[in-house]
Design a protein around this motif. Structure first.
Motif, PDB file in Angstrom:
ATOM      1  N   THR A 192       0.828  -1.212   0.000  1.00  0.00           N
ATOM      2  CA  THR A 192       0.000   0.000   0.000  1.00  0.00           C
ATOM      3  C   THR A 192       0.858   1.256   0.000  1.00  0.00           C
ATOM      4  N   GLU A 193       1.875   1.275   0.849  1.00  0.00           N
ATOM      5  CA  GLU A 193       2.766   2.440   0.903  1.00  0.00           C
ATOM      6  C   GLU A 193       3.481   2.635  -0.423  1.00  0.00           C
ATOM      7  N   ASP A 204       0.934   3.971  -2.942  1.00  0.00           N
ATOM      8  CA  ASP A 204       0.586   5.370  -2.652  1.00  0.00           C
ATOM      9  C   ASP A 204       1.694   6.316  -3.086  1.00  0.00           C
ATOM     10  N   LYS A 205       2.925   5.891  -2.862  1.00  0.00           N
ATOM     11  CA  LYS A 205       4.063   6.732  -3.250  1.00  0.00           C
ATOM     12  C   LYS A 205       4.112   6.912  -4.762  1.00  0.00           C
ATOM     13  N   GLU A 262       1.191   9.199  -5.894  1.00  0.00           N
ATOM     14  CA  GLU A 262       1.431  10.608  -5.580  1.00  0.00           C
ATOM     15  C   GLU A 262       2.316  11.259  -6.637  1.00  0.00           C
TER      16      GLU A 262
END
Length: 278
Positions: free
Chosen positions: A267-268, A271-272, A275
């Protein structure tokens, strides 16, 4: 070499219904978790089924498209969520007519050759539909989305693609099966995505030129009304023949702890990337 499908026991984790309520990143966290537990010998070979609501899963190469933001806005306007997976390949479509199956094997001392993993999944699909006369071929279907040498097709029309993920001595062989709905309509979505995201620009990577006419669902190809649950029943029957013991299961307490870490990681990472793209 032996039949990889032939195992002393198979654990089945069926998320073909509940998975619709989760983000598709959940499934990539699940498969990493199962690679770690099955590869580590704390869990038996596991077959997991999963279905997600309208989602386009991109490969890392897709994130290099020159006008990707425009393509992402197009997909969102068509009602698709977009994620980037942590394995190879290119864009694929998930929806409620697409059944995904993951087979997770332990990679023992001699290892599992990559083609052997692909062949095991191909063999499984052939056995699932052995009562039909149609030949299921494994070869690249030019003009399909996410093309590869193990595209599964009938009469030159692709209905499935296979990928692999290897982690901590576990091998996850994954397939998406277009069970029902329109294969060409799904392909048109990806065709538009690439057209908008690439335009006429020269790119470092080669992206497929999509021909929607070379993709179809099993319902279209076999000319029967086929549901995800029909295919699940076939899957259970085949794996029952391939093992001494088959049982429906969930994550163990230890796997649940592992999942939290792997899901957080994917997930991280996603998301990165997102973005940076929007």
């Amino acid at each position: 070499m032996g039949d990889l499908l032939q195992q002393d026991q198979w654990r089945i984790i069926d998320q073909s219904v509940v998975g619709k309520h989760f983000n598709a990143l959940y499934s990539f966290g699940m498969d990493d978790t199962l690679c770690a537990s099955v590869g580590g010998g704390t869990a038996p070979p596991t077959a997991r089924s999963w279905v997600h609501h309208n989602t386009v899963v991109l490969g890392i190469q897709d994130t290099k498209l020159p006008f990707l933001a425009d393509g992402l806005h197009y997909l969102n306007s068509q009602g698709y969520e977009v994620i980037v997976r942590n394995s190879g390949g290119l864009a694929v479509v998930l929806d409620e007519g697409v059944l995904n199956i993951t087979l997770v094997f332990p990679e023992k001392e001699k290892g599992i050759d990559i083609n052997r993993g692909y062949d095991a999944m191909w063999q499984l699909i052939k056995e699932l539909f052995a009562d039909f006369p149609d030949e299921i071929e494994a070869r690249e279907i030019v003009g399909s989305y996410c093309p590869g040498s193990y595209d599964l097709s009938i009469g030159g029309k692709k209905f499935a693609g296979i990928s692999q993920r290897r982690l901590r001595f576990g091998v996850a062989v994954q397939i998406y099966l277009c069970v029902n709905g329109s294969g060409s309509a799904r392909a048109e979505v990806i065709e538009q995505f690439y057209s908008i995201s690439k335009k006429q620009a020269d790119t470092k990577y080669e992206y497929p030129i999509i021909n929607p006419n070379v993709m179809a669902s099993l319902t279209e190809l076999l000319q029967i009304d086929l549901t995800v649950q029909d295919v699940m029943l076939r899957l259970l029957n085949v794996l029952k023949r391939k093992s001494n013991h088959i049982y429906m299961g969930e994550l163990t307490a230890e796997e649940a702890r592992l999942f939290e870490a792997y899901y957080s990681r994917v997930t991280e990472r996603n998301d990165k990337i997102m973005e940076e793209l929007y």
